[in-house]
Write a protein that holds these residues in place. Structure first.
Motif, PDB file in Angstrom:
ATOM      1  N   PRO B  62       0.820  -1.221   0.000  1.00 31.57           N
ATOM      2  CA  PRO B  62       0.000   0.000   0.000  1.00 31.57           C
ATOM      3  C   PRO B  62       0.850   1.266   0.000  1.00 31.57           C
ATOM      4  N   LEU B  63       1.992   1.191   0.636  1.00 39.86           N
ATOM      5  CA  LEU B  63       2.879   2.353   0.705  1.00 39.86           C
ATOM      6  C   LEU B  63       3.385   2.725  -0.693  1.00 39.86           C
ATOM      7  N   ASP B  64       3.816   1.689  -1.405  1.00 42.69           N
ATOM      8  CA  ASP B  64       4.341   1.894  -2.749  1.00 42.69           C
ATOM      9  C   ASP B  64       3.224   2.381  -3.677  1.00 42.69           C
ATOM     10  N   GLN B  65       2.044   1.749  -3.512  1.00 44.71           N
ATOM     11  CA  GLN B  65       0.909   2.141  -4.362  1.00 44.71           C
ATOM     12  C   GLN B  65       0.548   3.606  -4.141  1.00 44.71           C
ATOM     13  N   TYR B 148       1.747   2.174 -10.920  1.00 47.94           N
ATOM     14  CA  TYR B 148       2.066   0.982 -10.136  1.00 47.94           C
ATOM     15  C   TYR B 148       1.795  -0.275 -10.946  1.00 47.94           C
ATOM     16  N   SER B 149       2.837  -0.928 -11.413  1.00 52.57           N
ATOM     17  CA  SER B 149       2.632  -2.092 -12.280  1.00 52.57           C
ATOM     18  C   SER B 149       3.265  -3.359 -11.717  1.00 52.57           C
ATOM     19  N   THR B 150       3.693  -3.301 -10.476  1.00 60.21           N
ATOM     20  CA  THR B 150       4.390  -4.451  -9.881  1.00 60.21           C
ATOM     21  C   THR B 150       3.589  -5.745  -9.998  1.00 60.21           C
ATOM     22  N   GLY B 151       2.289  -5.678  -9.700  1.00 60.54           N
ATOM     23  CA  GLY B 151       1.451  -6.883  -9.734  1.00 60.54           C
ATOM     24  C   GLY B 151       1.482  -7.537 -11.097  1.00 60.54           C
ATOM     25  N   TRP B 152       1.219  -6.733 -12.115  1.00 65.46           N
ATOM     26  CA  TRP B 152       1.190  -7.268 -13.481  1.00 65.46           C
ATOM     27  C   TRP B 152       2.545  -7.792 -13.901  1.00 65.46           C
ATOM     28  N   GLU B 153       3.548  -6.996 -13.662  1.00 63.73           N
ATOM     29  CA  GLU B 153       4.877  -7.354 -14.124  1.00 63.73           C
ATOM     30  C   GLU B 153       5.365  -8.651 -13.476  1.00 63.73           C
ATOM     31  N   CYS B 154       5.206  -8.720 -12.160  1.00 59.06           N
ATOM     32  CA  CYS B 154       5.706  -9.906 -11.459  1.00 59.06           C
ATOM     33  C   CYS B 154       4.883 -11.141 -11.789  1.00 59.06           C
TER      34      CYS B 154
END
Ligand SMILES: Nc1ncnc2c1ncn2[C@@H]1O[C@H](COP(=O)(O)OP(=O)(O)O)[C@@H](O)[C@H]1O
Ligand SMILES: [Mg+2]
Lengths: 292, 376
Positions: B62-65, B148-154
């Motif tokens: 949540p912090l990063d988002q 914020y694309s971490t979810g998709w990318e990972c």
């Protein structure tokens, strides 16, 4: 119903495993007798359309079996010589699987499988995995699967291999009662198998039929060539080297020998009534060590 | 037919080797997911009381988002500068943690900062390098979206490796389909049954594809659900070039994560289906199950190690449309759009006709191979 073999040849490289065979099989039990390597298995594979002949044809009721295709397979039952199985299947499940491949309806498959398991004496162990079975039990399961679709043509490659004497008797009775209005072809190198149940015998050697006929007809070919004589025990080894010897029976200091020979081998030899085993020895003694 | 398919599926799956490899896949997936997606490797560093403070795992997401939401949208020079200024950590703070402040760019701050660092907007010591968005991205510069694309990318990253592993397992499951019948001498029995050459053969082929499809769907479903649960769907509209792991850094056209995910699914499914078709043919033509397994494995893995880049570019693309290279995505996504008349489409779409052709050819060839097999 007839299965006609015409000028059938199967060549492996330059080796002729089946050499220009012709024959007509009609209803009845045929015993295919021959030493190892005679070409029995190859012939049966050709008859089952799982190997292509080099030349020649096989026809069923006048039509080439390759054209008959699935309709031919519908009337075919086959027990291969080294028959495979799924070790983790139970006997029952294996038969149900084979029934599905043979196109039996689900309900009938179950009934027929139970019936055959009973006939080959495996009903008690139907839910045991095949990998726990002895050689004879696997062989009986193999015989059962070949008969699932009530085939009009039943081809059994060495069906009695691995069976004990009691199982063999049971097998003979099963085949005798099954064979009405059917073509049954069974190969063996065990003379007594065919002696009792085969109506006709085909003697095969080096890819050719060297004799065909009823058991007692065919035995006549060795009439006058089977001799019995009594010799001293000490003479046996040298005679063994020289002659084709069948049975030997020791009585005290002397041995009674059964010799298969074109001419009278010894002075005191007398002609004996020939049997199938003598016939077998006459033809195959030169190429086979182990005879049962 | 249904009955035969059930039999065949059971025969394929009920083997110790298959179980062992499936357990292996589950473990692999668990490790990949836990290190990349759930909670993933997200970490955020902020300065507090003159010291850098690191937050990791679930709390960091949540912090990063929150940080990323502030900048979500087109990538502009102004945005670049403001990110670099806002998240600079003072030299004193680094030194307080015994970290050399001259190497600041190597350390995590947050996703925005990392992406800019990856693309060379930040000098090693943490100061703005002076590059502009246009200099860095050229023609692509207008229309790039950051967020914020971490979810998709990972998730895509994890799935690449999961599919490569699933491919190995499909080799293990499918290679014996026909060849094992030869090895254990069941071929003679099957081929002399009325349904042996048609229905049973077809049942084997269908079962193989069913297992492949089920495995692929399951992998995608599990990974996607985990992503949605942990990261949500945010960032789907961001540009794939602005990722942190560099999978799609070289994609020469505009593409967002959702589109990339769709294309990746085409590549994965296509790759798996082509692979299954190839293994089926190998299985039907092989002499034994062992040789089928070895040959299928080599055909699957080998293209990964071949130097396709030595080929002229028009041929090179085909090298990356083989199952293993296609499922790896990275090289395939470097190729530019293909134009056909007024249409321009991603080369990944070529996987569709390839899959259809190989599928049909594979079914016909495998069926012929098995039904005409000479029993020995
Ligand atoms: N696939 C094959 N390749 C080469 N030779 C073979 C093959 N199958 C059988 N043979 C040869 O053909 C001959 C006949 O074999 P087979 O039909 O198995 O005889 P039998 O069943 O009477 O023992 C043997 O000499 C065997 O070595
Ligand atoms: Mg044989």
């Amino acid at each position: 119903m007839e299965l006609r073999i015409e000028n059938l040849t199967k060549q492996y490289g330059s080796f002729l495993a089946v050499n220009d065979l012709s024959a007509v099989l009609t209803c009845g039990v045929y015993g295919l007798l021959g030493a190892n390597g005679a070409g029995k298995t190859t012939l049966m594979r050709l008859l089952c359309d799982i190997q292509l002949p080099t030349t020649g044809t096989i026809s069923y009721d006048g039509q080439d079996i390759r054209e008959y295709g699935d309709r031919y397979r519908n009337v075919l039952g086959y027990l291969p010589q080294d028959f495979g199985y799924y070790p983790d299947f139970t006997a029952m499940k294996f038969l149900l699987y084979m029934s599905a491949i043979k196109g039996l309806s689900k309900g009938y498959a179950r009934q027929r499988s139970l019936e055959l398991l009973d006939e080959v004496g495996l009903l008690q162990v139907r839910d045991k995995k095949i990998k726990t079975f002895s050689g004879g039990m696997k062989q009986r399961l193999g015989i059962a699967q070949a008969m699932l679709n009530d085939p009009k043509i039943l081809i059994l490659d060495e069906p009695t291999a691995g069976l004990d004497p009691k199982e063999r008797v049971r097998f003979r009775n099963l085949i005798s009662s099954f064979s009405r209005n059917k073509i049954v072809l069974l190969s063996t190198h065990i003379v007594s198998d065919v002696e009792y149940i085969a109506g006709d015998i085909l003697v095969m050697k080096k890819g050719k039929f060297i004799h065909e006929g009823k058991p007692d007809e065919i035995i006549h070919t060795v009439d006058g060539k089977v001799w019995e004589c009594r010799v001293a025990n000490g003479e046996v080894p040298s005679l063994e080297m020289k002659y084709n010897i069948g049975n030997m029976r020791t009585e005290g200091e002397t041995t009674i020998l059964r010799i298969i020979c074109e001419t009278k081998p010894l002075e005191n030899a007398v002609n004996a009534a020939p049997n199938l085993e003598d016939l077998y020895l006459y033809y195959f003694s030169d190429e086979e060590e182990h005879i049962i | 037919m249904k009955q035969l398919i059930i039999f065949e599926v059971k025969k394929m799956l009920r083997k110790p080797l298959v179980w062992a490899s499936l357990i292996g896949l589950v473990l692999f997936l668990a490790i990949m997911e836990s290190s990349w997606v759930v909670p993933g490797y997200t970490s955020v560093v902020t300065e507090k009381d003159g010291r850098p403070v690191t937050t990791e795992g679930f709390e960091a997401i949540p912090l990063d988002q929150e940080i990323c939401f502030l900048y979500h949208g087109p990538l502009t020079d102004e945005k670049v500068r403001s990110v670099i200024e806002a998240y600079d950590i003072s030299d004193a703070a680094w030194e307080a943690n015994k970290i050399d402040p001259a190497r600041e760019a190597h350390y995590t701050h947050n996703l925005m900062y990392s992406i800019l660092s990856t693309w060379g907007f930040i000098d090693l010591d943490g100061s703005y390098s002076g590059s502009t968005v246009e200099e860095t991205f050229g023609d692509l510069a207008p229309g790039l979206t950051i967020g914020y694309s971490t979810g998709w990318e990972c998730t895509i990253y994890t799935l690449v490796y999961s599919f490569l592993t699933l491919g190995c397992i499909i080799v293990i499951i499918v290679a014996p389909v026909f060849s094992e019948e030869y090895t254990i001498h069941m071929d003679a029995l099957i081929l002399t049954g009325i349904h042996g050459r048609k229905k049973c053969t077809l049942a084997k082929i269908i079962s193989a594809y069913l297992i492949t499809i089920a495995g692929s769907v399951l992998l995608i479903a599990i990974s996607t659900l985990l992503m949605l649960a942990v990261h949500g769907s945010v960032g789907w509209d961001c540009s794939v070039q602005l990722g942190e792991l560099g999978i799609f850094d070289h994609t020469p056209f505009h593409l967002n994560w959702l589109q990339a995910y769709g294309l990746a699914c085409i590549a994965w499914f296509g790759g798996m289906l082509v692979l299954t078709s190839i293994i089926l043919v190998v299985s039907a033509l092989a002499k034994s199950s062992f040789s089928a397994l070895v040959i299928a494995f080599v055909i699957y893995i080998l293209p990964m190690f071949l130097p396709w880049n030595l080929l002229p570019e028009s041929l090179e693309l085909w090298g990356y449309l083989l199952p293993v290279t296609q499922m790896q995505l990275m090289k395939l996504f470097r190729f530019d759009l293909i134009t056909l008349g007024s249409m321009a489409f991603s080369p990944v779409y070529l996987a569709i006709p390839i899959t259809v052709i190989v599928l049909i050819a594979g079914i016909i060839w495998a069926k012929k191979g098995f039904s005409q097999h000479q029993v020995v």
